[in-house]
Write an enzyme that holds these catalytic residues in place. Sequence first.
Site, PDB file in Angstrom:
ATOM      1  N   HIS A 165      33.316  38.145  44.095  1.00  0.00           N
ATOM      2  CA  HIS A 165      32.226  37.185  44.328  1.00  0.00           C
ATOM      3  C   HIS A 165      32.548  36.034  45.275  1.00  0.00           C
ATOM      4  CE1 HIS A 165      30.634  39.503  41.092  1.00  0.00           C
ATOM      5  NE2 HIS A 165      31.333  38.890  40.160  1.00  0.00           N
ATOM      6  N   ASP A 211      25.597  38.804  42.413  1.00  0.00           N
ATOM      7  CA  ASP A 211      26.137  37.455  42.230  1.00  0.00           C
ATOM      8  C   ASP A 211      26.205  36.650  43.526  1.00  0.00           C
ATOM      9  OD1 ASP A 211      26.650  37.776  39.357  1.00  0.00           O
ATOM     10  OD2 ASP A 211      28.127  39.242  40.026  1.00  0.00           O
TER      11      ASP A 211
END
Length: 173
Positions: A127, A153
Amino acid sequence: PYFDSAAKTSDGFLRKWFNEHLEGRVIFKNDYYFPVYEKYFNRYIGKDLVMLEIGVNSGGSIDMWQQYFGSGLRYIGVDISPWVHEKFHDPSAGVFIYTGSQENATFMKDLAKSIPQLDILIDDGGHTMIQQIFTLKTMIHKVKNGGVYLCEDIETSYIPNYGGGLKRKGTII
């Protein structure tokens, strides 16, 4: 039973499966992903397909995708933790796990060379902006024309610890 093909193409199958998945491998998914998955993935139900998921973690999504897509799924997973390969790699079940970091250029380039063209790629890895952008640049050519590239995300684009920040240049957004 709601696991038949007709039920899988109706809204809510994946959310229901997730909510009722109380035994077996743990799965971590945000609730708001399920309608997105179903909108873009339902055309692959019951067909032969190749999926790459970066970020296998506890392996629960392997079960979910196998239930959702059926026996035609060839699942390729990538995780940084070596135990993931040891625990979940099962070619006889169509599950192939690779160990490496999505920040490692050599690993990602070798991975791209060794896997077939993809119908679906899900980036649910580390992420960070470096990871998300590098994965996009390295792997987008592996997704078939008309296939799906889904980066999860992306809200980390607004979080400084992930290399993001409000209106910051150089995020996945």
